[in-house]
Design an enzyme around this catalytic site. Structure first.
Site, PDB file in Angstrom:
ATOM      1  CD  GLU A 147      -2.610  -1.437   2.454  1.00 44.84           C
ATOM      2  OE1 GLU A 147      -2.803  -0.272   3.154  1.00 44.84           O
ATOM      3  OE2 GLU A 147      -3.562  -2.082   2.483  1.00 44.84           O
ATOM      4  CB  CYS A 190       3.143   7.788   2.816  1.00 43.91           C
ATOM      5  SG  CYS A 190       3.615   6.758   3.710  1.00 43.91           S
ATOM      6  CB  CYS A 216       6.187  -4.221   9.853  1.00 42.04           C
ATOM      7  SG  CYS A 216       7.371  -3.440  10.906  1.00 42.04           S
ATOM      8  CB  CYS A 263       4.340  -0.629  16.772  1.00 43.75           C
ATOM      9  SG  CYS A 263       6.180  -0.282  16.514  1.00 43.75           S
ATOM     10  CB  CYS A 323       1.540  -0.200  13.604  1.00 41.86           C
ATOM     11  SG  CYS A 323       1.948  -0.093  11.781  1.00 41.86           S
ATOM     12  CB  CYS A 362      -0.252   7.946  11.059  1.00 43.09           C
ATOM     13  SG  CYS A 362       1.362   7.406  11.738  1.00 43.09           S
TER      14      CYS A 362
END
Length: 375
Positions: A108, A127, A134, A138, A141, A356
């Site tokens: 994305e 972005c 990942c 976190c 996220c 974000c």
């Protein structure tokens, strides 16, 4: 983890590398090489037959176009699967672009308007993602729900910018490595992508318009100089200035704690009048108490920083909620009162999960929980 090569690897080459490859295949035609490279970076295509200067080369060296086409093979950008848009009259349209890679994995990319509602895309930020998934885990996220599937190649990173340029209709002004993945976990490919993006023979983006974000891979920060990244902007996702809380929210802190992170940032080479962007995701009742902000002030002391307050953007897997507008304003005032530069990031694209912390597709999950283990 090895990078999986793509069929469109040309997007990951600087002009010098591109020219060397063509010179080995079809001979020395530097002026024509440059024209073809510019075509590649402007259109995402590499068609010698469409480049007038190559017709001149054909006259002096018959058969060169056929040999070049045979050598280059198919050159194409990743397939755009979906584009989701969220429009705000005050700021413009935020677009989330979902692309399918050659191996079926999807990434994305977000095209963020920066021109006060302009629709011409003349001032836009892209972005980009640096990994599929990942491993950093976190808590705030959505990408963390995927685990790490694989790194992206430099070509796959650059291709995102080219696709976004086609969507916007013009070359974007800024590129931020704040999409899916931890950029410093794939630093060699990220550094190569920066070299390509800033190549004056192609896109020619100034490195001061490129930002690399990290959760705190301080073992990789020391490599910035050797990789030629001293002019790019650095952003650090902090979100808590208390070791116990940050370790809960961001497992990387169990490996590189706040003291080690600050020491690494103090040693990081910064250009004159440059600041480190410190991102702080505000979550109601989690990290927005006055005492937590006081710890943030203490941690920032002595560092050339700009604190970026980011309202938590809700994700399906987490119960947290963003701090209220009143609390956010109070935190901003608290930081300004003691001389800490601060800004509040306006949420863009949350309606389409483009803001974000919202990127990622849990259906691509690698399988099984992953632990943060740093080489």
């Amino acid at each position: 983890m090895d990078v999986v090569a793509t069929t469109s690897e040309l997007f990951g080459l600087t002009f010098v590398e591109f020219s060397a490859r063509l010179r080995a295949a079809v001979g020395h035609h530097p002026r024509f090489h440059r024209a073809l490279y510019r075509q590649l970076m402007a259109t995402g295509c590499c068609d010698p037959a469409m480049e007038p200067t190559w017709q001149e080369a054909e006259q002096t060296c018959p058969g060169v176009i056929a040999r070049l086409v045979d050598h280059l093979g198919a050159v194409r950008l990743p397939q755009v699967v979906t584009e989701r848009s969220a429009h705000d009259p005050a700021i413009g349209t935020t677009r989330k672009i979902i692309c399918r890679l050659h191996d079926g994995r999807e990434i994305e990319t977000v095209l963020i308007p920066m021109g006060g509602g302009r629709e011409d895309g003349g001032h836009a930020t892209v972005c980009v993602s640096s990994q599929v998934g990942c491993k950093m885990g976190c808590r705030f996220c959505h990408t963390a729900t995927m685990g790490l599937i694989r790194h992206l190649s430099a070509a796959e990173i650059v291709a995102q910018v080219l696709i976004a340029a086609q969507v916007a209709g013009v070359k974007p002004r800024n590129v931020v490595f704040m999409g899916m993945g931890e950029p410093l976990d794939n630093l060699d490919a990220v550094a190569q992508a920066v070299r390509v993006l800033s190549d004056i023979n192609g896109l020619g983006l100034a490195q001061r318009h490129i930002t690399i974000s990290t959760v705190g891979r301080i073992d990789q920060l020391s490599r910035f100089a050797e990789l030629g990244l001293t002019r790019v902007n650095l952003a650090v996702s902090l979100t808590a200035a208390d070791d116990a809380l940050r370790s809960e929210l961001m497992p990387v802190n169990r490996v590189h704690d706040l003291a080690a992170l600050k020491a690494a940032l103090l040693a990081h080479p910064l250009g004159r009048d440059r600041r480190i962007l410190v991102s702080y995701v505000l979550m109601d009742g989690v990290n927005d108490a006055e005492a937590q902000i006081a710890r943030l002030v203490d941690w920032c002391r002595g560092l050339p920083v700009l604190v970026n307050l980011i309202p938590f953007n809700p994700i399906p897997s987490r119960p947290e909620r963003p701090s209220t507008g009143e609390r956010t304003d109070a935190i901003r005032a608290q930081l300004l009162a003691v001389g800490v530069p601060v800004r509040v990031r306006r949420t863009k694209g949350d309606e389409v999960m483009a803001a974000c912390g919202q990127l990622g597709d849990a259906s691509q999950r690698r399988g099984g929980p992953q632990r943060v283990t740093l080489p």
